[in-house]
Scaffold this motif. Structure first.
Motif, PDB file in Angstrom:
ATOM      1  N   ALA A 253       0.756  -1.402  -0.150  1.00  0.00           N
ATOM      2  CA  ALA A 253       0.133   0.004   0.162  1.00  0.00           C
ATOM      3  C   ALA A 253       0.789   1.200   0.215  1.00  0.00           C
ATOM      4  CB  ALA A 253      -1.133   0.192   1.189  1.00  0.00           C
ATOM      5  N   PHE A 254       2.505   1.209   0.665  1.00  0.00           N
ATOM      6  CA  PHE A 254       2.993   1.968   0.770  1.00  0.00           C
ATOM      7  C   PHE A 254       4.359   2.573  -0.403  1.00  0.00           C
ATOM      8  CE2 PHE A 254       0.190   2.994   3.756  1.00  0.00           C
ATOM      9  CZ  PHE A 254      -0.361   4.033   4.366  1.00  0.00           C
ATOM     10  N   GLU A 255       4.410   1.347  -0.728  1.00  0.00           N
ATOM     11  CA  GLU A 255       5.574   1.127  -1.643  1.00  0.00           C
ATOM     12  C   GLU A 255       6.814   0.860  -1.100  1.00  0.00           C
ATOM     13  OE1 GLU A 255       5.470   0.335  -5.231  1.00  0.00           O
ATOM     14  OE2 GLU A 255       3.712   0.037  -4.665  1.00  0.00           O
ATOM     15  N   VAL A 256       7.012   0.533  -0.168  1.00  0.00           N
ATOM     16  CA  VAL A 256       7.858   0.222   0.989  1.00  0.00           C
ATOM     17  C   VAL A 256       8.499  -0.922   0.809  1.00  0.00           C
ATOM     18  CG1 VAL A 256       8.858   0.207   3.168  1.00  0.00           C
ATOM     19  CG2 VAL A 256       7.008   0.933   2.576  1.00  0.00           C
ATOM     20  N   MET A 257       9.856  -0.164  -0.587  1.00  0.00           N
ATOM     21  CA  MET A 257      10.743  -0.774  -0.984  1.00  0.00           C
ATOM     22  C   MET A 257      12.170  -1.082  -0.976  1.00  0.00           C
ATOM     23  SD  MET A 257       8.863  -1.607  -4.968  1.00  0.00           S
ATOM     24  CE  MET A 257       9.700  -3.121  -5.329  1.00  0.00           C
ATOM     25  N   PHE A 258      13.016  -2.213  -0.983  1.00  0.00           N
ATOM     26  CA  PHE A 258      14.625  -2.164  -0.835  1.00  0.00           C
ATOM     27  C   PHE A 258      14.798  -2.890  -2.060  1.00  0.00           C
ATOM     28  CE2 PHE A 258      15.662  -6.647   0.526  1.00  0.00           C
ATOM     29  CZ  PHE A 258      14.943  -7.605   0.565  1.00  0.00           C
ATOM     30  N   ALA A 259      16.470  -2.562  -2.659  1.00  0.00           N
ATOM     31  CA  ALA A 259      16.908  -3.441  -3.230  1.00  0.00           C
ATOM     32  C   ALA A 259      17.713  -4.325  -3.121  1.00  0.00           C
ATOM     33  CB  ALA A 259      17.670  -2.791  -4.107  1.00  0.00           C
ATOM     34  N   ASP A 260      17.395  -5.488  -3.076  1.00  0.00           N
ATOM     35  CA  ASP A 260      17.575  -7.155  -1.722  1.00  0.00           C
ATOM     36  C   ASP A 260      19.102  -6.879  -2.647  1.00  0.00           C
ATOM     37  OD1 ASP A 260      17.923  -8.767  -0.124  1.00  0.00           O
ATOM     38  OD2 ASP A 260      16.309 -10.134  -1.564  1.00  0.00           O
ATOM     39  N   LYS A 261      19.909  -8.103  -2.129  1.00  0.00           N
ATOM     40  CA  LYS A 261      21.284  -8.238  -2.537  1.00  0.00           C
ATOM     41  C   LYS A 261      21.640  -8.802  -3.913  1.00  0.00           C
ATOM     42  CE  LYS A 261      23.416  -9.831   2.011  1.00  0.00           C
ATOM     43  NZ  LYS A 261      23.236 -10.599   2.796  1.00  0.00           N
ATOM     44  N   ASP A 262      20.118  -9.611  -4.314  1.00  0.00           N
ATOM     45  CA  ASP A 262      20.379  -9.836  -6.036  1.00  0.00           C
ATOM     46  C   ASP A 262      20.278  -8.783  -7.219  1.00  0.00           C
ATOM     47  OD1 ASP A 262      17.557 -10.121  -5.672  1.00  0.00           O
ATOM     48  OD2 ASP A 262      17.124 -11.419  -5.177  1.00  0.00           O
ATOM     49  N   GLY A 263      19.807  -7.709  -6.369  1.00  0.00           N
ATOM     50  CA  GLY A 263      19.952  -7.004  -6.982  1.00  0.00           C
ATOM     51  C   GLY A 263      17.781  -6.519  -7.745  1.00  0.00           C
ATOM     52  N   GLU A 264      17.613  -7.122  -6.810  1.00  0.00           N
ATOM     53  CA  GLU A 264      16.189  -7.063  -7.170  1.00  0.00           C
ATOM     54  C   GLU A 264      15.400  -6.001  -6.444  1.00  0.00           C
ATOM     55  OE1 GLU A 264      12.949 -10.302  -7.959  1.00  0.00           O
ATOM     56  OE2 GLU A 264      14.544 -11.374  -8.393  1.00  0.00           O
ATOM     57  N   ARG A 265      14.276  -5.707  -6.890  1.00  0.00           N
ATOM     58  CA  ARG A 265      13.286  -4.696  -5.595  1.00  0.00           C
ATOM     59  C   ARG A 265      12.413  -5.403  -5.534  1.00  0.00           C
ATOM     60  NH1 ARG A 265      13.540   0.899  -4.560  1.00  0.00           N
ATOM     61  NH2 ARG A 265      11.301   1.186  -5.359  1.00  0.00           N
ATOM     62  N   LYS A 266      12.519  -5.189  -4.118  1.00  0.00           N
ATOM     63  CA  LYS A 266      11.182  -5.907  -2.894  1.00  0.00           C
ATOM     64  C   LYS A 266      10.439  -5.447  -2.185  1.00  0.00           C
ATOM     65  CE  LYS A 266      13.993 -10.245  -3.985  1.00  0.00           C
ATOM     66  NZ  LYS A 266      15.471 -11.152  -3.094  1.00  0.00           N
ATOM     67  N   HIS A 267       9.562  -5.981  -1.754  1.00  0.00           N
ATOM     68  CA  HIS A 267       8.783  -5.165  -0.712  1.00  0.00           C
ATOM     69  C   HIS A 267       9.377  -5.555   0.590  1.00  0.00           C
ATOM     70  CE1 HIS A 267       5.666  -4.470  -4.383  1.00  0.00           C
ATOM     71  NE2 HIS A 267       5.619  -3.010  -3.181  1.00  0.00           N
ATOM     72  N   VAL A 268       9.434  -4.554   1.773  1.00  0.00           N
ATOM     73  CA  VAL A 268       9.507  -5.432   3.168  1.00  0.00           C
ATOM     74  C   VAL A 268       8.392  -6.115   3.453  1.00  0.00           C
ATOM     75  CG1 VAL A 268      11.156  -3.207   3.240  1.00  0.00           C
ATOM     76  CG2 VAL A 268       8.786  -3.278   3.984  1.00  0.00           C
ATOM     77  N   TRP A 269       8.599  -6.446   4.703  1.00  0.00           N
ATOM     78  CA  TRP A 269       8.149  -7.741   5.248  1.00  0.00           C
ATOM     79  C   TRP A 269       7.998  -6.859   6.621  1.00  0.00           C
ATOM     80  CZ3 TRP A 269       5.628 -12.011   3.705  1.00  0.00           C
ATOM     81  CH2 TRP A 269       5.656 -12.521   2.184  1.00  0.00           C
ATOM     82  N   GLN A 270       6.608  -6.407   7.289  1.00  0.00           N
ATOM     83  CA  GLN A 270       6.761  -5.842   8.104  1.00  0.00           C
ATOM     84  C   GLN A 270       6.011  -6.489   9.512  1.00  0.00           C
ATOM     85  OE1 GLN A 270       5.470  -2.426   6.075  1.00  0.00           O
ATOM     86  NE2 GLN A 270       6.468  -1.738   7.367  1.00  0.00           N
TER      87      GLN A 270
END
Lengths: 493, 493
Positions: A253-270
């Motif tokens: 809903a809030f587009e909380v994302m991170f670039a993971d070690k594998d280079g992929e953009r992922k949503h965080v888990w909260q």
């Protein structure tokens, strides 16, 4: 300052007894603002102790404190569908930002020209405002985990309120974390439930069952909600703290994302987890008795009160001097002791006042006691009264306080055990919940229909699926279908 | 998480420098809610230190904490005429208590059927709601004094905001006391001003002048307001804390009365005093430099950071082991030390980060240092860099931290002295305030007209009538009439 008033007996009217205890201990009272309470100095001192202990635990598990705005733009609240569904009906809404003199000359009125473009909601909980910031702060896996806690006031409009248990405004802490994986979030969720359990059991001496909430009882917007459910002296349950695995619902809903070690953009888990001033109600309803409040020593603002007894000025001088010595000896052992030397009250009035306030230990000291080298020691929970030697007094008191802490917890656990029923038949279920309310463990098929029907017919709600499930499988208490797990049903606050 | 960014030089643009320092230190930022800030973990940790020190002082002077409602009924705010006059223009107003689904299917809207009968004001300060309770609690002289403090969030709607210095919502403590006599209230008012002075000077190392506010600058509803006015590095004043003798104004508005020993019913005499997150701005603007934040050791969340320097895994192991020893040695002396062992940052990047965050002392340790039995010690305020023996390191650091605390205070005082001007001519006054702004001590006749004209013509406001008045009498800087006392004029935050 409190008026003298008799305390209703628990057995006569548990609800009235609760309010009487709160009033007699001078802990809180209703304010002129509908649904909002005033936490008076004595009640607040207890809350400060609970808060300080929990704050240390939260920091010891790697979290940091921060502070986010009181107000939430209406559009933010709406971003997560089930979240707004859960809170919309109890929101205090700010619509204007200025008053002006009434043109009719009668005080002040809201200035219609100072209307906000978008209404602001007084936070009922802070997921939305916090995660809108997390979306800016989190860029890469290096920024994770985010482990933030906030101590704050929140507002959930309530029509029927009860001091501490249900108030429009209450105080709490809310932890909000973000992680790279589901498993890490799940571990965090359970770790914080365990912190709550530690606080509740080992400091507040509450007796409780940890477990998972049913789908219908989980937090609005969560994947899973865990809870600690404490048993009160009337057999009812009190939800004393909850910890939520939010999954990726808010992250999406809030587009909380991170670039993971594998280079992929992922949503965080909260995760989010909260414990509030509501637990003060649980504390009161677990230990107190017909004489008033009973406090576990570890969270009592005053652990020992020394009441001097004298008639003449000479006696007063010598008794106060010994009382001072005793107080110093106790303080040297970090025991929170104080001498009640008010000279406009009788010793009897003082005994009564400190009993109502739940001070764990009272020491009475008069000329005769001094002559015999002894003092009178009275334990609040048991009423035990005995003469003890003045000279090694601090050691004895220290042990007694430790013992009282243990005893209160054991007593609460024994009470819960006595009021815990494993039941297989719905007929029996209805009888028990009516006649001897407590925690009823029954198999449940997991359907919301059965859950709702039981609540409708018996007023008992599902409290949690206990982690501790010793038995195999069985049949749903309502519909008879196969069921994997037992759930606890109880009437609840 | 913060983006790398250069800090504007103080001399180029003081306002921008301030914001850059706050951002570079990762202390706070604006939220999506107009005028409300987010206090980030590092900024909040500093505030927690300030709060805890002040809380101890407030309790040590006999006060207890409590908690009163966030909301104030509109009619309460109106009861004291000058009070409502002072706050009406900046009130956030709650008018509704429920949202509902938009009939047009677009999210949620305010439910028009959930309109409050009487609007609620989000507290801008709590005199009115608290004293409505005091009126119930206080009956006789035995109930006095009432010495209550509250830690809370308050809201004053602001159009132009600056992080910490001026925000719609801010955190503070507000003390509210009630006494039997005017003199007792006056003593309390001055005692608490002194507590603020102690905190500001001996922990925050601010340089300030205590004194009395003019009639036009006093608190809305007070008899007299006292203040501590701190000088910032641009010569401007920051009001760092205020203490009000409220007289009987609110007691009369809220009927707060007591039966005195003589049997007569009398109105109580009251005080209130507050210190807020605003002081964080004062802290930043007093000590920081073009490299970023500078923190006095006594309120720094981290006092010493140890940065290990290594290239190979073998070096890493041996350096980290020595760093750990150093950290333990410092912690054994209650020094807040931590080792920055993040392996994805260069030592240079770490130096830069901790400099921006104002950590008082940095220790650099590498293989060559270990070989020589020394470590590199760098002091944040002076930039002094020296090799020190590893073995008695903790003692040296302890003394350096004490010295730094003293040096920062002395530096701040010297700066204020250099920017303090005693001026007799209005021409010179205008020149000085324009060219070398600072605290201008001038005689003032006491008329609001002169005060307003000076403010209009020079942008300098009256800050306080200093308690310390060494000279006799003179002529008003504006009108030339006889004047008894000097007042401080300054541009202010």
């Amino acid at each position: 300052m409190a008026q003298e008033k008799n305390i209703t007996k628990r057995d006569d009217d548990f609800s009235q007894w609760y309010l009487d205890v709160v009033e007699a201990a001078d802990m809180a009272e209703h304010s002129p603002v509908r649904g909002c309470m005033v936490i008076k100095p004595y009640g607040y001192a207890i809350w400060e102790n609970i808060r300080d202990i929990l704050d240390r635990m939260i920091k010891a598990t790697g979290h940091v404190n921060a502070y986010f705005p009181l107000f939430i733009p209406k559009s933010f609240l709406s971003k997560e569908a089930s979240h707004v569904e859960g809170f919309a009906k109890e929101c205090a809404v700010v619509t204007h930002y200025r008053l002006k003199n009434d043109p009719d000359g009668k005080g002040v009125v809201v200035d219609p020209e100072a209307k906000l473009e978008e209404e602001l909601i007084v936070r009922p909980t802070s997921e939305t405002i916090m995660y809108s910031m997390y979306a800016k702060w989190i860029q890469s896996w290096r920024d994770l985990p985010v482990l933030i806690n906030q101590w704050a006031n929140v507002v959930r409009w309530e029509m029927r309120t009860r001091l501490f248990l249900r108030t429009a405004e209450f105080l709490w802490q809310e932890g909000h974390t973000a992680h790279a994986t589901h498993d890490e979030a799940e571990t965090e969720t359970l770790k914080m439930l365990d912190v709550y359990k530690d606080l509740a059991e080992n400091y507040l001496a509450l007796s409780l069952v940890p477990g998972q909430k049913s789908e219908s009882e989980k937090f609005a917007g969560a994947l899973r909600t865990y809870t600690i459910e404490a048993m009160m002296q009337d057999g009812k349950a009190l939800q004393a703290g909850t910890s939520h695995n939010l999954g990726q619902n808010f992250a999406k809903a809030f587009e909380v994302m991170f670039a993971d070690k594998d280079g992929e953009r992922k949503h965080v888990w909260q995760t989010s987890w909260g414990l509030s001033t509501r637990i003060m109600g649980g504390l009161i309803m677990t230990h107190s008795d017909d004489k008033g409040l009973v406090l576990p020593p570890k969270i009592a603002p005053t652990q020992v009160v020394i009441v001097p007894i004298y008639k003449t000025p000479e006696e007063q001088a010598s008794v106060l001097s010994v009382a001072q010595e005793i107080e110093q000896g106790l303080k040297a052992k970090q025991i929170l002791a104080k001498t009640d030397n008010r000279d406009f009250l009788t010793p009897g009035a003082k005994f009564n006042e400190w009993e109502k306030k739940g001070v764990p230990v009272r020491i009475e000291i008069g000329p005769k006691d001094i002559a015999s080298g002894k003092a009178v020691f009275v334990r609040r929970d048991t009423g035990t009264k005995q003469a003890i030697e003045i000279s090694p007094l601090a050691e004895v008191i220290e042990k007694q306080l430790q013992q009282m802490q243990i005893d209160l917890f054991e007593k609460a656990k024994a009470y819960r055990k006595a009021k815990t029923f494993h039941i297989d038949s719905y007929e029996e279920f209805k009888k028990v919940i009516e006649e001897t309310p407590g925690f009823i463990y029954s198999y449940w098929c997991g359907s919301e229909k059965c859950e709702a029907e039981i609540a409708e017919e018996t007023k008992a709600s599902t409290r949690c699926i206990p982690f501790d499930q010793t038995e195999g499988s069985g049949k749903c208490i309502k519909c008879g279908r196969a069921a994997e797990k037992k759930i606890i049903f109880a009437k609840a606050y």
